[in-house]
Design an enzyme around this catalytic site. Structure first.
Site, PDB file in Angstrom:
ATOM      1  N   LYS A  23     -40.759  71.709  -7.916  1.00 36.62           N
ATOM      2  CA  LYS A  23     -40.579  71.704  -6.451  1.00 36.62           C
ATOM      3  C   LYS A  23     -41.680  70.874  -5.783  1.00 36.62           C
ATOM      4  O   LYS A  23     -42.863  71.136  -5.998  1.00 36.62           O
ATOM      5  CB  LYS A  23     -40.615  73.148  -5.920  1.00 36.62           C
ATOM      6  CG  LYS A  23     -40.718  73.262  -4.393  1.00 36.62           C
ATOM      7  CD  LYS A  23     -40.702  74.717  -3.909  1.00 36.62           C
ATOM      8  CE  LYS A  23     -41.007  74.838  -2.416  1.00 36.62           C
ATOM      9  NZ  LYS A  23     -41.028  76.235  -1.938  1.00 36.62           N
TER      10      LYS A  23
ATOM     11  N   ASP B 270     -44.890  72.807   3.877  1.00 29.19           N
ATOM     12  CA  ASP B 270     -43.821  73.751   4.233  1.00 29.19           C
ATOM     13  C   ASP B 270     -44.189  74.500   5.511  1.00 29.19           C
ATOM     14  O   ASP B 270     -44.915  75.488   5.464  1.00 29.19           O
ATOM     15  CB  ASP B 270     -43.582  74.731   3.076  1.00 29.19           C
ATOM     16  CG  ASP B 270     -42.429  75.691   3.362  1.00 29.19           C
ATOM     17  OD1 ASP B 270     -41.710  75.470   4.359  1.00 29.19           O
ATOM     18  OD2 ASP B 270     -42.246  76.637   2.568  1.00 29.19           O
TER      19      ASP B 270
ATOM     20  N   LYS C 147     -42.971  79.359  10.039  1.00 27.90           N
ATOM     21  CA  LYS C 147     -43.889  80.352   9.473  1.00 27.90           C
ATOM     22  C   LYS C 147     -44.920  80.766  10.515  1.00 27.90           C
ATOM     23  O   LYS C 147     -45.294  79.954  11.354  1.00 27.90           O
ATOM     24  CB  LYS C 147     -44.650  79.745   8.284  1.00 27.90           C
ATOM     25  CG  LYS C 147     -43.862  79.593   7.013  1.00 27.90           C
ATOM     26  CD  LYS C 147     -44.735  78.995   5.911  1.00 27.90           C
ATOM     27  CE  LYS C 147     -43.951  78.781   4.630  1.00 27.90           C
ATOM     28  NZ  LYS C 147     -43.513  80.010   3.964  1.00 27.90           N
TER      29      LYS C 147
ATOM     30  N   ASP D 264     -47.385  73.385  -1.513  1.00 30.77           N
ATOM     31  CA  ASP D 264     -46.013  73.729  -1.886  1.00 30.77           C
ATOM     32  C   ASP D 264     -45.350  72.650  -2.769  1.00 30.77           C
ATOM     33  O   ASP D 264     -44.198  72.786  -3.155  1.00 30.77           O
ATOM     34  CB  ASP D 264     -45.195  73.969  -0.602  1.00 30.77           C
ATOM     35  CG  ASP D 264     -44.098  75.004  -0.783  1.00 30.77           C
ATOM     36  OD1 ASP D 264     -44.168  75.783  -1.749  1.00 30.77           O
ATOM     37  OD2 ASP D 264     -43.157  75.011   0.032  1.00 30.77           O
TER      38      ASP D 264
ATOM     39  N   ASP E 268     -36.789  78.363   5.916  1.00 24.46           N
ATOM     40  CA  ASP E 268     -38.017  78.485   5.122  1.00 24.46           C
ATOM     41  C   ASP E 268     -37.709  78.702   3.631  1.00 24.46           C
ATOM     42  O   ASP E 268     -38.597  78.603   2.794  1.00 24.46           O
ATOM     43  CB  ASP E 268     -38.872  79.635   5.679  1.00 24.46           C
ATOM     44  CG  ASP E 268     -40.308  79.590   5.185  1.00 24.46           C
ATOM     45  OD1 ASP E 268     -40.695  78.568   4.584  1.00 24.46           O
ATOM     46  OD2 ASP E 268     -41.035  80.575   5.404  1.00 24.46           O
TER      47      ASP E 268
ATOM     48  N   GLU F   5     -36.500  76.731   1.584  1.00 22.49           N
ATOM     49  CA  GLU F   5     -36.125  75.321   1.396  1.00 22.49           C
ATOM     50  C   GLU F   5     -36.290  74.865  -0.052  1.00 22.49           C
ATOM     51  O   GLU F   5     -35.629  73.930  -0.475  1.00 22.49           O
ATOM     52  CB  GLU F   5     -36.957  74.425   2.328  1.00 22.49           C
ATOM     53  CG  GLU F   5     -38.365  74.042   1.821  1.00 22.49           C
ATOM     54  CD  GLU F   5     -39.293  75.226   1.580  1.00 22.49           C
ATOM     55  OE1 GLU F   5     -39.065  76.288   2.183  1.00 22.49           O
ATOM     56  OE2 GLU F   5     -40.223  75.100   0.772  1.00 22.49           O
TER      57      GLU F   5
ATOM     58  N   ARG G 152     -35.418  76.182  -2.881  1.00 23.81           N
ATOM     59  CA  ARG G 152     -34.192  76.306  -3.681  1.00 23.81           C
ATOM     60  C   ARG G 152     -33.172  75.233  -3.287  1.00 23.81           C
ATOM     61  O   ARG G 152     -32.344  74.834  -4.107  1.00 23.81           O
ATOM     62  CB  ARG G 152     -33.634  77.731  -3.538  1.00 23.81           C
ATOM     63  CG  ARG G 152     -33.217  78.116  -2.156  1.00 23.81           C
ATOM     64  CD  ARG G 152     -33.081  79.623  -1.990  1.00 23.81           C
ATOM     65  NE  ARG G 152     -34.380  80.268  -1.833  1.00 23.81           N
ATOM     66  CZ  ARG G 152     -34.555  81.579  -1.735  1.00 23.81           C
ATOM     67  NH1 ARG G 152     -33.537  82.405  -1.787  1.00 23.81           N
ATOM     68  NH2 ARG G 152     -35.759  82.077  -1.593  1.00 23.81           N
TER      69      ARG G 152
HETATM   70  N1  BES Z   1     -43.195  77.978  -0.100  1.00 21.15           N
HETATM   71  C1  BES Z   1     -42.727  79.257   0.245  1.00 21.15           C
HETATM   72  C2  BES Z   1     -43.136  80.351  -0.746  1.00 21.15           C
HETATM   73  C3  BES Z   1     -44.600  80.606  -0.876  1.00 21.15           C
HETATM   74  C4  BES Z   1     -45.203  81.537  -0.060  1.00 21.15           C
HETATM   75  C5  BES Z   1     -45.338  79.981  -1.835  1.00 21.15           C
HETATM   76  C6  BES Z   1     -46.546  81.791  -0.197  1.00 21.15           C
HETATM   77  C7  BES Z   1     -46.682  80.230  -1.986  1.00 21.15           C
HETATM   78  C8  BES Z   1     -47.293  81.142  -1.158  1.00 21.15           C
HETATM   79  C9  BES Z   1     -41.195  79.268   0.302  1.00 21.15           C
HETATM   80  O1  BES Z   1     -40.606  78.083   0.679  1.00 21.15           O
HETATM   81  C10 BES Z   1     -40.797  80.312   1.289  1.00 21.15           C
HETATM   82  O2  BES Z   1     -41.244  80.246   2.395  1.00 21.15           O
HETATM   83  N2  BES Z   1     -39.977  81.268   0.876  1.00 21.15           N
HETATM   84  C11 BES Z   1     -39.549  82.310   1.733  1.00 21.15           C
HETATM   85  C12 BES Z   1     -38.128  82.642   1.362  1.00 21.15           C
HETATM   86  C13 BES Z   1     -37.473  83.610   2.283  1.00 21.15           C
HETATM   87  C14 BES Z   1     -37.290  82.999   3.641  1.00 21.15           C
HETATM   88  C15 BES Z   1     -36.146  84.001   1.695  1.00 21.15           C
HETATM   89  C16 BES Z   1     -40.464  83.509   1.530  1.00 21.15           C
HETATM   90  O3  BES Z   1     -40.876  83.772   0.417  1.00 21.15           O
HETATM   91  O4  BES Z   1     -40.796  84.153   2.523  1.00 21.15           O
HETATM   92 ZN    ZN Z   2     -41.727  76.355   0.218  1.00 24.02          ZN
HETATM   93 ZN    ZN Z   3     -40.480  77.820   2.761  1.00 19.65          ZN
END
Ligand code: BES
Ligand code: ZN
Ligand code: ZN
Length: 502
Positions: free
Chosen positions: A267, A272, A279, A290, A349, A351, A353
């Site tokens: 990825k 992000d 966020k 990220d 967020d 994103e 996947r």
């Molecule tokens: N990049 C983030 C996940 C992340 C969070 C990585 C903290 C490292 C540290 C990812 O893109 C994300 O924001 N995922 C969301 C998914 C949710 C909206 C289903 C998450 O984990 O909150």
């Molecule tokens: Zn992310």
């Molecule tokens: Zn994200």
């Protein structure tokens, strides 16, 4: 920067400023070299109760041949011929590096302990020593203006053995260690680089430099190619950003008939923000990291090119920036991916996947892969599931998962499995598209439901998903890291791929 080498000379002939010796618990026998360097060593180890316990360090200063020298006596505890003892050794070395930095020791000689203590070969011990030295000496300090405020130092380090017959093995271990250490630190540098200085185009350019230097085949798809190919996920995520997305493919071909082919997919979100599902400010602070997955797969290709294993390896890195803007995708939008499937974007967020969906689909359709492994800072939930010591491993292919677990164990890049139970498939059910990009709240386990999203894009090729959200950066209390990126994954992939045919 550490320049690590071995020497045929006796440790005392290196005329170093620093000397490091290791001791097991309650086996503090001082050899003649130590006694020559520190004539009072016997007394002082008693006085200061140096027992060789795990992590204990005695630093002694003396005058030797007209020079002020520092001698570190380092405890590695009770050995159990196992991986844990090896990790204690890694941490002990890392602690020594902090002393090396503090005392500004520009030449150091390390008397390697017996490899048998850890149940590994001398070559492996030299490899481990080199990697952990390089990891510990890494500091992202290029933006610290005051040179004296920087911690990193340049040192010549000699790995010595009291048995000269070991030198070839030590040399081989150092050589591989240098390659792996560089790959880890390159990946960390890209992660630590501020996000406006590491855009998708710049990361793709780093991959190009790696390809050119190491004679690897590279393909870089631009945003217009990505649109034409129907990669609606990658294009969708990028459409809120000023920066065009890229899709990078690096290929190593071993030129052997009937060789297997492994795909590594990382990825690459260079920043992000969350997009329109923005966020909170504090969650965004680290989101330059990220792209850690992409950095790892790209950087690992340096190791592959240098070691030329008997297996083909292809790295795929979808790279984009996730930003909110008038052109950004919106919650409620539906995207169509490279393999024709659609997903409703419930949360912009989620994103990672979306871009992985296209990269995985492309990889399985256009290459004859025997295994595919993706690595991603995919879910915040992963931090709660496994904490900062592990990557979460998700798979329904037990053989591949076992292979990766074995490599993880010896490499020191640890993984822990989470259940990929088919009952959870329903979590991403969607009324208006094939799937939803978020799991239903009733299922809670966000790391697992994310894996089920990815499963729609890997066909039936043996596949493992590694979620490194917890371990890619800011891992606490490991002496070989400070703040910032860890480079998790390079050691794991190195051990996996170099032993693939075994
Ligand atoms: N990049 C983030 C996940 C992340 C969070 C990585 C903290 C490292 C540290 C990812 O893109 C994300 O924001 N995922 C969301 C998914 C949710 C909206 C289903 C998450 O984990 O909150
Ligand atoms: Zn992310
Ligand atoms: Zn994200």
């Amino acid at each position: 920067m550490f320049n690590i080498q071995t020497t045929d000379a006796n440790i005392l002939e290196t005329k170093s400023l620093g000397y490091i010796f290791f001791f097991e618990q309650d086996k503090v026998v001082l050899n003649k070299e130590i006694l020559e360097l520190i004539p009072f060593a016997q007394e002082i180890t008693k006085q200061r109760e140096f027992k060789g316990s795990n992590g204990q360090i005695l630093d002694l200063t003396a005058q030797y041949q007209g020079q002020a020298i520092t001698c570190l006596l380092v405890g590695i505890g009770t050995h159990k011929n196992d991986i844990l003892s090896l990790e204690h050794y890694r941490r002990a070395i890392a602690k020594c590096v902090r002393v090396i930095e503090k005392f500004k020791l520009t030449t150091i000689s390390i008397e390697l302990p017996y490899a048998k203590i850890f149940n590994i070969s001398t070559q492996r011990l030299a490899y481990e020593t080199t990697v952990v030295l390089l990891k510990s000496g890494y500091h992202f300090d290029e933006f610290i203006t005051e040179k004296s405020a920087r911690v990193s130092i340049n040192s010549e380090i000699y790995l010595c053995s009291n048995n000269i017959e070991n030198n070839k093995e030590i040399n081989d271990g150092i050589n591989l260690g240098n390659v792996v250490g560089k790959a880890i630190n390159d990946a960390r540098t890209w992660c630590d680089t501020p996000p406006s200085r590491l855009t998708p185009a710049i990361l793709a350019h780093k991959a190009k430099e790696i390809a050119d230097k190491n004679n690897l085949k590279i393909t870089i798809f631009n945003q217009s190619d990505i649109t034409k190919m129907g990669m609606g996920g990658l294009e969708g995520v990028a459409q809120g950003s000023q920066h065009e997305c890229k899709f990078v493919i690096l290929e190593y071909n071993c030129n052997r008939p009937n060789a297997q082919t492994i795909g590594l997919v990382g990825k690459g979100i260079t920043f992000d923000s969350g997009g329109l599902s923005i966020k909170p400010a504090n969650s965004m602070e680290t989101m330059k990291d990220d792209m850690a997955g992409a950095a790892i797969v790209i950087s690992t290709m340096q190791v592959i090119a240098n070691t030329r294993p008997g297996v083909n390896v292809i790295a795929f890195a979808p790279i984009a920036e996730n930003m909110p803007s008038g052109t950004a995708i919106k919650p409620g939008d539906v995207l169509r991916f490279y393999n024709g499937k659609t997903a409703e974007v419930k949360n912009t967020d989620a994103e990672g996947r979306l871009i992985l969906a296209d990269a995985l689909s492309y990889a399985v359709k256009n290459y004859n892969l025997n295994a595919i492994i993706d690595i991603a800072t995919l879910t915040g939930a992963c931090k709660y599931a496994v904490g900062p010591g592990y990557a979460a491993l998700l798979s329904q292919h037990d053989d591949l998962a076992a292979k990766i677990q074995a490599a993880a164990k010896i490499s020191g890049d640890k993984v822990w499995p989470l259940p990929m139970d088919d009952d959870y498939k329903n979590a991403i059910r969607c009324d208006i598209a094939d799937i939803s990009n978020t799991g239903s709240p009733a299922y809670l386990a966000g790391t697992i439901t994310a894996a089920f999203f990815l499963q729609h894009f890997v066909s039936d090729i043996p596949w493992v998903h590694l979620d490194i959200a917890a371990i890619a950066f800011d891992v606490p209390d490991k002496p070989y890291f400070r703040s910032g990126a860890t480079g998790f994954g390079v050691r794991l992939f190195t051990d996996l791929i170099l032993n693939w045919n075994k």
